[in-house]
Design a protein around this motif. Structure first.
Motif, PDB file in Angstrom:
ATOM      1  N   GLU A 238     -13.244  70.885 156.539  1.00  0.00           N
ATOM      2  CA  GLU A 238     -14.600  70.422 156.790  1.00  0.00           C
ATOM      3  C   GLU A 238     -15.517  70.720 155.590  1.00  0.00           C
ATOM      4  O   GLU A 238     -16.420  69.930 155.271  1.00  0.00           O
ATOM      5  CB  GLU A 238     -15.157  71.069 158.068  1.00  0.00           C
ATOM      6  N   SER A 239     -15.238  71.860 154.919  1.00  0.00           N
ATOM      7  CA  SER A 239     -16.063  72.204 153.750  1.00  0.00           C
ATOM      8  C   SER A 239     -15.941  71.128 152.664  1.00  0.00           C
ATOM      9  O   SER A 239     -16.914  70.793 151.986  1.00  0.00           O
ATOM     10  CB  SER A 239     -15.643  73.568 153.209  1.00  0.00           C
ATOM     11  N   ASP A 240     -14.728  70.544 152.533  1.00  0.00           N
ATOM     12  CA  ASP A 240     -14.539  69.465 151.555  1.00  0.00           C
ATOM     13  C   ASP A 240     -15.307  68.215 151.976  1.00  0.00           C
ATOM     14  O   ASP A 240     -15.910  67.533 151.139  1.00  0.00           O
ATOM     15  CB  ASP A 240     -13.049  69.120 151.433  1.00  0.00           C
ATOM     16  N   ILE A 241     -15.257  67.920 153.242  1.00  0.00           N
ATOM     17  CA  ILE A 241     -15.939  66.722 153.757  1.00  0.00           C
ATOM     18  C   ILE A 241     -17.441  66.818 153.514  1.00  0.00           C
ATOM     19  O   ILE A 241     -18.095  65.846 153.135  1.00  0.00           O
ATOM     20  CB  ILE A 241     -15.651  66.545 155.279  1.00  0.00           C
ATOM     21  N   LYS A 242     -17.975  68.048 153.686  1.00  0.00           N
ATOM     22  CA  LYS A 242     -19.409  68.243 153.471  1.00  0.00           C
ATOM     23  C   LYS A 242     -19.808  67.921 152.036  1.00  0.00           C
ATOM     24  O   LYS A 242     -20.918  67.459 151.780  1.00  0.00           O
ATOM     25  CB  LYS A 242     -19.794  69.684 153.827  1.00  0.00           C
ATOM     26  N   LYS A 243     -18.855  68.168 151.124  1.00  0.00           N
ATOM     27  CA  LYS A 243     -19.142  67.912 149.699  1.00  0.00           C
ATOM     28  C   LYS A 243     -19.441  66.439 149.428  1.00  0.00           C
ATOM     29  O   LYS A 243     -20.126  66.093 148.489  1.00  0.00           O
ATOM     30  CB  LYS A 243     -17.932  68.321 148.845  1.00  0.00           C
ATOM     31  N   LEU A 244     -18.885  65.588 150.262  1.00  0.00           N
ATOM     32  CA  LEU A 244     -19.064  64.130 150.050  1.00  0.00           C
ATOM     33  C   LEU A 244     -20.526  63.704 150.236  1.00  0.00           C
ATOM     34  O   LEU A 244     -20.978  62.699 149.697  1.00  0.00           O
ATOM     35  CB  LEU A 244     -18.174  63.329 151.010  1.00  0.00           C
ATOM     36  N   ASN A 261     -20.749  50.773 152.149  1.00  0.00           N
ATOM     37  CA  ASN A 261     -19.877  49.597 152.021  1.00  0.00           C
ATOM     38  C   ASN A 261     -18.584  49.993 151.314  1.00  0.00           C
ATOM     39  O   ASN A 261     -18.418  51.163 150.921  1.00  0.00           O
ATOM     40  CB  ASN A 261     -20.585  48.457 151.271  1.00  0.00           C
ATOM     41  N   THR A 262     -17.731  49.058 151.087  1.00  0.00           N
ATOM     42  CA  THR A 262     -16.409  49.352 150.506  1.00  0.00           C
ATOM     43  C   THR A 262     -16.547  49.836 149.063  1.00  0.00           C
ATOM     44  O   THR A 262     -15.784  50.682 148.589  1.00  0.00           O
ATOM     45  CB  THR A 262     -15.516  48.100 150.578  1.00  0.00           C
ATOM     46  N   GLU A 263     -17.529  49.289 148.362  1.00  0.00           N
ATOM     47  CA  GLU A 263     -17.755  49.680 146.971  1.00  0.00           C
ATOM     48  C   GLU A 263     -18.094  51.172 146.896  1.00  0.00           C
ATOM     49  O   GLU A 263     -17.548  51.906 146.053  1.00  0.00           O
ATOM     50  CB  GLU A 263     -18.894  48.838 146.416  1.00  0.00           C
ATOM     51  N   LYS A 264     -18.989  51.614 147.790  1.00  0.00           N
ATOM     52  CA  LYS A 264     -19.373  53.035 147.812  1.00  0.00           C
ATOM     53  C   LYS A 264     -18.176  53.905 148.192  1.00  0.00           C
ATOM     54  O   LYS A 264     -18.006  55.025 147.685  1.00  0.00           O
ATOM     55  CB  LYS A 264     -20.501  53.271 148.811  1.00  0.00           C
ATOM     56  N   ALA A 265     -17.334  53.377 149.074  1.00  0.00           N
ATOM     57  CA  ALA A 265     -16.133  54.124 149.473  1.00  0.00           C
ATOM     58  C   ALA A 265     -15.224  54.331 148.263  1.00  0.00           C
ATOM     59  O   ALA A 265     -14.689  55.429 148.029  1.00  0.00           O
ATOM     60  CB  ALA A 265     -15.394  53.366 150.567  1.00  0.00           C
ATOM     61  N   THR A 266     -15.065  53.284 147.477  1.00  0.00           N
ATOM     62  CA  THR A 266     -14.220  53.368 146.277  1.00  0.00           C
ATOM     63  C   THR A 266     -14.776  54.409 145.307  1.00  0.00           C
ATOM     64  O   THR A 266     -14.025  55.221 144.731  1.00  0.00           O
ATOM     65  CB  THR A 266     -14.142  51.987 145.584  1.00  0.00           C
ATOM     66  N   GLU A 267     -16.094  54.412 145.144  1.00  0.00           N
ATOM     67  CA  GLU A 267     -16.730  55.388 144.243  1.00  0.00           C
ATOM     68  C   GLU A 267     -16.428  56.813 144.705  1.00  0.00           C
ATOM     69  O   GLU A 267     -16.090  57.689 143.886  1.00  0.00           O
ATOM     70  CB  GLU A 267     -18.244  55.179 144.226  1.00  0.00           C
ATOM     71  N   PRO A 273     -10.804  62.663 144.211  1.00  0.00           N
ATOM     72  CA  PRO A 273      -9.421  62.259 144.521  1.00  0.00           C
ATOM     73  C   PRO A 273      -8.631  63.317 145.287  1.00  0.00           C
ATOM     74  O   PRO A 273      -7.730  62.976 146.056  1.00  0.00           O
ATOM     75  CB  PRO A 273      -8.808  62.012 143.130  1.00  0.00           C
ATOM     76  N   ASN A 274      -9.008  64.602 145.123  1.00  0.00           N
ATOM     77  CA  ASN A 274      -8.257  65.667 145.813  1.00  0.00           C
ATOM     78  C   ASN A 274      -8.470  65.652 147.323  1.00  0.00           C
ATOM     79  O   ASN A 274      -7.603  66.079 148.074  1.00  0.00           O
ATOM     80  CB  ASN A 274      -8.654  67.048 145.265  1.00  0.00           C
ATOM     81  N   ILE A 275      -9.666  65.194 147.717  1.00  0.00           N
ATOM     82  CA  ILE A 275      -9.953  65.146 149.165  1.00  0.00           C
ATOM     83  C   ILE A 275      -9.239  63.941 149.809  1.00  0.00           C
ATOM     84  O   ILE A 275      -8.763  64.011 150.932  1.00  0.00           O
ATOM     85  CB  ILE A 275     -11.478  65.062 149.415  1.00  0.00           C
ATOM     86  N   PHE A 276      -9.146  62.840 149.030  1.00  0.00           N
ATOM     87  CA  PHE A 276      -8.573  61.597 149.588  1.00  0.00           C
ATOM     88  C   PHE A 276      -7.072  61.526 149.309  1.00  0.00           C
ATOM     89  O   PHE A 276      -6.605  60.735 148.510  1.00  0.00           O
ATOM     90  CB  PHE A 276      -9.297  60.383 148.983  1.00  0.00           C
ATOM     91  N   ARG A 277      -6.338  62.400 149.991  1.00  0.00           N
ATOM     92  CA  ARG A 277      -4.882  62.354 149.842  1.00  0.00           C
ATOM     93  C   ARG A 277      -4.262  61.466 150.926  1.00  0.00           C
ATOM     94  O   ARG A 277      -3.303  60.764 150.689  1.00  0.00           O
ATOM     95  CB  ARG A 277      -4.311  63.773 149.904  1.00  0.00           C
ATOM     96  N   ASP A 278      -4.828  61.525 152.109  1.00  0.00           N
ATOM     97  CA  ASP A 278      -4.322  60.706 153.236  1.00  0.00           C
ATOM     98  C   ASP A 278      -5.550  60.123 153.955  1.00  0.00           C
ATOM     99  O   ASP A 278      -6.300  60.867 154.597  1.00  0.00           O
ATOM    100  CB  ASP A 278      -3.511  61.599 154.180  1.00  0.00           C
ATOM    101  N   TYR A 279      -5.762  58.854 153.815  1.00  0.00           N
ATOM    102  CA  TYR A 279      -7.005  58.280 154.363  1.00  0.00           C
ATOM    103  C   TYR A 279      -6.820  56.783 154.672  1.00  0.00           C
ATOM    104  O   TYR A 279      -5.847  56.161 154.242  1.00  0.00           O
ATOM    105  CB  TYR A 279      -8.160  58.454 153.376  1.00  0.00           C
ATOM    106  N   GLU A 280      -7.787  56.238 155.449  1.00  0.00           N
ATOM    107  CA  GLU A 280      -7.827  54.776 155.648  1.00  0.00           C
ATOM    108  C   GLU A 280      -9.292  54.331 155.716  1.00  0.00           C
ATOM    109  O   GLU A 280     -10.148  55.074 156.193  1.00  0.00           O
ATOM    110  CB  GLU A 280      -7.069  54.355 156.915  1.00  0.00           C
ATOM    111  N   ILE A 281      -9.524  53.127 155.196  1.00  0.00           N
ATOM    112  CA  ILE A 281     -10.897  52.585 155.225  1.00  0.00           C
ATOM    113  C   ILE A 281     -10.921  51.419 156.223  1.00  0.00           C
ATOM    114  O   ILE A 281     -10.060  50.521 156.160  1.00  0.00           O
ATOM    115  CB  ILE A 281     -11.328  52.045 153.841  1.00  0.00           C
ATOM    116  N   ILE A 282     -11.854  51.480 157.141  1.00  0.00           N
ATOM    117  CA  ILE A 282     -11.991  50.340 158.071  1.00  0.00           C
ATOM    118  C   ILE A 282     -13.439  49.870 158.086  1.00  0.00           C
ATOM    119  O   ILE A 282     -14.367  50.663 157.879  1.00  0.00           O
ATOM    120  CB  ILE A 282     -11.542  50.694 159.514  1.00  0.00           C
TER     121      ILE A 282
END
Lengths: 304, 300
Positions: A238-244, A261-267, A273-282
């Motif tokens: 959760e501490s990593d998520i807060k960093k976002l 939006n998707t562009e902001k998600a990509t940014e 990159p260390n937080i987004f090891r296993d993720y999905e965008i919907i």
């Protein structure tokens, strides 16, 4: 694709209540058009006007190029309607019901028998033809309602909350049939529904609120305009998520982060990159669109 | 097969599928006959005997037949109209439960729908009223029969015309109704009131002079008189054969409305047929025109 329904600056009042206010939209031939709104938003009034059941105060309505004020009888022959509640005769058999309705369009004798056989096969009610309508289940009756609407091979099929109260399997069967008809006969489907997942499959969506259009576009356009994306991140602290720095909610084994939006998600992904090891965008759902546009929820047959 | 036959078939089937509606309509005339014979038979009989000039002797057969035919004609005159109102509920039910939408979204003309309802109601009402006629004739036969074949045939014609009249009248009134409550209210009013204003429950001669004049403008009055003339004609002939003076027979005919006078002018049987038939044509035309105008108002 030509416009099969053209509505321009339509207004209709009942006494001091303005049911429809300056409504304008187009429906293209062969498309699945979703017309959404809470109860009392003006959907039924608009449908009644399109079907020639109701006079309107001002504006114009063209169906397949015909002005409804001048050619209402011709227009009626081009429209099939599946009403919210069945309007067939419960005391008669399925066959008798269809026979009496077919006659309204001049379909008799052999032509009628052939058409009924065709529809009974398509909608899988061949074994129900001799049964009394009132004794059928909700799903079986709905199939007969749809057959009645299709008897005269309409160019436009109006479905007024057709799947409300039906089990998922019957809903699936009905949508398969309607989808096939659209492909095979280039039939236009004008849909009102409380099931947002049905609206998500539409080619074009109009949302009305208090008699006027609040939003319109393809489901993708509406989702892009009125909802953000969601990133579901698995295996993060959760501490990593807060960093976002974005809004998030904890779900059973992950966190769901809202992004614009998707562009902001990509940014974000590139930045952390260390937080987004296993993720999905919907993308947001049509429910979210509806909530965002009208401030009201509309889901599964109930407005909240 | 055409649109009319399919619509008529649908409407008649729905009427006979509704067992409650069908049996209520069917047993109403039979119940009325039992009630009339039980409670009014002796009143009619005493009234008839007391109206005879002194010194006239008359057999029980004739008296019973006179009373029976009067009762039967009253019931038939009322039933033809009240049963039509009971049978003609489908057009209101279709509006009340929204089924009418399934018809109005189609290109079928409102006048075609209207005729479909009219003919279906006519058929249903005729079936019930002809059954009631059979019951009434059986009752008359059981207490004293003086009717000729032509009387019976004319009686059937009268029933047919009155059913056409009742169906047309109910169609026009039901045109304005759209709920079950309104239907019930109208049904109650017609069932209880029509018998009085058509001269079936009480002879018109017993009403005040002003009321008599108003009632003579109503076509149903002539329908009642036709039924009564053909039901009781044989009894009157028998009275004449038994030596009743013509004046006495005519006086009795006056008292039971077999003879009608429109502002003191005698109305012949032929004129009664013209009035009743003309009323049917007029009412059906009004009903169809009302539906056509309603259809046009949608298109504006």
């Amino acid at each position: 694709m030509k416009n099969i329904i053209e509505i321009n600056n339509l207004n209709k009042s009942f006494g001091s209540v303005k049911a429809v206010r300056d409504l304008s939209f187009r429906v293209k031939e062969g498309e699945l058009f979703a017309f959404l709104g809470i109860n009392g938003a003006g959907k039924s009034t608009t449908i009644n006007i399109i079907c020639g059941q109701l006079k309107f105060d001002s504006g114009s309505v063209f169906i397949d190029g015909h002005d409804i004020k001048k050619n209402v009888d011709e227009i009626k022959g081009k429209i099939g309607v599946v009403f919210q509640n069945s309007v067939l005769d419960n005391a008669l058999t399925v066959y008798d019901n269809l026979q009496s309705r077919g006659a309204l369009y001049g379909i008799y004798g052999k032509a009628f028998q052939n058409r009924v056989a065709e529809l009974a096969k398509l909608l899988d009610f061949e074994d129900l033809l001799k049964r009394t309508l009132g004794k059928l289940s909700g799903g079986q009756r709905r199939r007969v309602d749809i057959a009645r609407a299709l008897l005269h091979k309409p160019k436009i099929l109006i479905l007024d909350e057709p799947t409300t109260g039906l089990d998922p399997q019957t809903r699936k069967i009905l949508w398969n049939v309607i989808s096939n008809l659209r492909k095979e006969e280039n039939m236009t489907v004008f849909l009102t529904t409380h099931y947002m997942e049905e609206a998500a499959d539409a080619d074009y969506v109009v949302i009305i609120d208090s008699g006027k259009i609040s939003a319109e576009g393809t489901p993708l356009e509406l989702k892009n305009d009125y909802t953000g994306d969601f990133i579901t991140i698995y295996g993060a602290e959760e501490s990593d998520i807060k960093k976002l720095g974005n809004n998030y909610e904890k779900i059973r084994d992950a966190y769901r982060v809202s992004v614009e939006n998707t562009e902001k998600a990509t940014e974000l992904i590139l930045q952390y990159p260390n937080i987004f090891r296993d993720y999905e965008i919907i993308k947001g759902k049509m429910d979210d669109v509806f909530l965002s546009v009208t401030g009201k929820n509309l889901s599964g047959g109930e407005e909240r | 097969m055409n649109i009319f036959s399919v619509l008529i078939k649908r409407n008649v089937k729905l009427f006979f599928k509704d067992k409650g509606m069908f049996f209520t309509s069917l047993i109403t005339p039979a119940i009325l006959l039992v009630l009339y014979a039980t409670f009014l038979g002796s009143v009619y009989k005493d009234s008839f005997i007391s109206s005879l000039p002194e010194g006239f002797n008359i057999g029980d057969d004739i008296i019973n037949s006179y009373v029976g035919c009067q009762l039967a004609s009253s019931i038939l005159a009322v039933s033809c109209v009240s049963v039509a109102f009971c049978s003609n509920l489908l057009m209101v039910q279709d509006k009340a439960n929204g089924r009418i939408k399934d018809f109005t979204i189609s290109p079928v003309k409102p006048s075609v729908m209207a005729i479909g309802y009219y003919i279906a109601t006519l058929i249903s009402t005729l079936i019930i009223c002809l059954a009631a006629t059979g019951i009434c004739l059986a009752y008359v036969a059981s207490i004293g029969w003086y009717m000729s074949i032509s009387d019976v045939l004319f009686l059937v014609l009268d029933v047919f015309l009155l059913v056409m009249f009742g169906t047309a009248l109910s169609s026009i009134i039901n045109f304005f109704l759209s709920s079950q409550g309104q239907m019930s209210a109208v049904g109650t009013i017609i069932s209880s009131g029509y018998g009085f204003i058509c001269g079936a429950y009480m002879p018109i001669s017993q009403f005040s002079e002003g009321l008599q004049k108003i009632i003579m403008f109503l076509p149903g009055t002539y329908g009642t008189s036709l039924v009564r003339n053909h039901a009781m004609g044989g009894v009157f002939e028998e009275m004449s054969d038994k030596g009743f003076p013509n004046e006495v027979v005519e006086s009795i005919k006056d008292s039971v409305d077999c003879n009608l006078y429109f502002f003191d002018k005698y109305v012949s049987i032929d004129a009664m047929y013209v009035i009743l038939g003309g009323s049917v044509i007029f009412l059906v035309a009004v009903y169809v025109i009302m539906n056509m105008l309603k259809g046009k108002s949608f298109k504006k």
